[in-house]
Each structure stands twice: as C-alpha cells, then as structure tokens.
Motif scaffolding. Structure first.
Motif, PDB file in Angstrom:
ATOM      1  N   UNK A  54       0.828  -1.204   0.000  1.00  0.00           N
ATOM      2  CA  UNK A  54       0.000   0.000   0.000  1.00  0.00           C
ATOM      3  C   UNK A  54       0.861   1.253   0.000  1.00  0.00           C
ATOM      4  N   UNK A  55       0.297   2.320  -0.535  1.00  0.00           N
ATOM      5  CA  UNK A  55       0.996   3.595  -0.617  1.00  0.00           C
ATOM      6  C   UNK A  55       0.168   4.645   0.101  1.00  0.00           C
ATOM      7  N   UNK A  56       0.696   5.220   1.162  1.00  0.00           N
ATOM      8  CA  UNK A  56      -0.035   6.251   1.874  1.00  0.00           C
ATOM      9  C   UNK A  56       0.632   7.594   1.636  1.00  0.00           C
ATOM     10  N   UNK A  57      -0.186   8.613   1.425  1.00  0.00           N
ATOM     11  CA  UNK A  57       0.331   9.975   1.282  1.00  0.00           C
ATOM     12  C   UNK A  57      -0.163  10.795   2.462  1.00  0.00           C
ATOM     13  N   UNK A  58       0.618  11.755   2.866  1.00  0.00           N
ATOM     14  CA  UNK A  58       0.167  12.617   3.950  1.00  0.00           C
ATOM     15  C   UNK A  58       1.292  13.508   4.425  1.00  0.00           C
ATOM     16  N   UNK A  59       0.988  14.292   5.454  1.00  0.00           N
ATOM     17  CA  UNK A  59       1.991  15.190   6.026  1.00  0.00           C
ATOM     18  C   UNK A  59       2.556  14.546   7.282  1.00  0.00           C
ATOM     19  N   UNK A  60       3.869  14.464   7.370  1.00  0.00           N
ATOM     20  CA  UNK A  60       4.497  13.819   8.527  1.00  0.00           C
ATOM     21  C   UNK A  60       4.406  14.716   9.760  1.00  0.00           C
TER      22      UNK A  60
END
Lengths: 93, 128
Positions: B31-37
């Motif tokens: 899976x590939x998750x995108x977001x702000x760390x």
C-alpha cells in the motif's frame, strides 16, 4: 558495527538499493545509521514504469529491515582494509 | 535514526527533515499512503496528518482519504519526500472515483486469480 562503519565510509557515493519487495532504487547515499536504515538523495527507481508512484520522490528514507542488497560502486571496497577490520571485529574489537 | 540537533540534522538518517512535509509511505503489503508527517520515532513509527491511500490499477489511480493515521514502524518499507513542484504521476495516468478504482481493483484481482487457477491446472505439464 562493522557494516555501519563501512556504510559511513561510502556516504556520498552512488548505490543501488534493492528491497525485499524487489523495488530497486538508485541514488546517492546520504546517510546511514546503526540499524542500517538508509537515506538516499536524487533517487531514480530502476524500473520506473512498474512503480509510477515513485516518480516524484527525489529523497527517501529506507528502513534497514526491508533491504535485500546494496549494490556498491565497483571501486567502493578496499578489500584489504575490510579483511583487517573483519579480523579485528572477530577478535572482539 | 536518532534525535539530533539542527546542525547535523541533514546528515543523519533522522526523519526530522521530512517533518511537516508531504511524504509517501510505502508499506510492506504494497500500500501507498500519502500525507503530512507529524511525528516519528526511532522505529519509523509515524503519524500522518491528512493521510490518503493512493490506489493504482494500471493507468487509473485514486486517492482515498483516510484522516489521521499512526503507522507502526515495522510495516514501513520506505518514506519518500514528495517534490511539490513536480508532477506526481506520469501524464498518461488518469484519476478516477473511489467506486471506479474499487471496480478496477476487483477486476484485476479476479484476473490474477484466474491466471493462478489456470497455472495450477497446467502444472502437470511441467512447463518451466
């Protein structure tokens, strides 16, 4: 700590990191730590078409536990030095 | 990966240089998750704000919104910093709705199941 020290020596060189999920990434070794986590710069995925989501990634952090191989520059190993260091380490430092 | 001062931050493996940046997290299950760390620790446990999962099937993709996610470090394969100026996917790929991507995912899964079944039935031929 031998391999950690070794990887520290080749920081700044271009390497190809192959992961356990078969993804292979070429990039400049930026840093490494005790778990052999790796940070790469100017990364390019070797099989770009198969991994389109990696297109916009230029810098990345790779968890040490998922690395299968690190392909080094051909002149990246001083075998003599590595032998000596290995013997020293085997004797217990 | 350790806590370091700002002077050697850029030379360490610490994820601190990715804080507050848009990142891509690749997980062990693909899976590939995108977001702000938002946060991380030495195990690569990470907190993503405004996370979404990017599902890619062939030339179709969809970002499914998830919200605030805490990812256990052992599932992390790679954390990539996303270049905000660059186009993130090749131009031939098109964005579709959640329903459409689910349908495409199902079709792909069925096709691969079928392929597996056929291969299994042909095993006696020993084609390798």
């Amino acid at each position: 700590m031998l391999f950690f020290s070794y990887f520290k020596e080749i920081v700044g060189r271009e390497v190809v990191v192959e992961l356990k999920n078969d993804l292979a990434i070429r990039g400049t070794l930026r840093s490494v730590d005790q778990y052999l986590n790796i940070k790469l710069e100017n990364t390019r995925v070797v099989d770009q078409d198969k991994y389109p989501h990696m297109l916009s990634v230029r810098n990345c952090f790779i968890r040490g536990s998922v690395v299968r191989y690190v392909q080094l520059p051909p002149d990246g190993v001083d075998v003599e030095l590595l032998h000596d260091a290995t013997r020293r380490e085997a004797r217990g430092g | 990966m350790s806590w370091v001062g700002p002077e050697d931050l850029y030379l360490s493996t610490s994820l601190a240089s990715y804080l507050d940046r848009k990142i891509l997290v690749l997980l062990r299950d693909g899976r590939k998750l995108l977001g702000t760390l938002c946060s991380f620790d030495q195990f690569a446990n990470a907190v993503l704000e405004g996370a979404c999962e990017r599902v890619i099937v062939g030339d179709l993709y969809c970002d499914i919104p998830l919200g605030l996610y805490v990812i256990r470090g052992e599932n992390v394969v790679l954390i990539g910093e996303l270049d905000s100026e660059k186009e993130d996917l090749p131009p031939h790929m098109s964005r579709v709705s959640v329903a459409e991507i689910r349908k495409a995912q199902k079709a792909e899964r069925e096709a691969s199941d079928l392929k597996g079944l056929i291969r299994k039935r042909m095993e006696f031929l020993d084609m390798d």
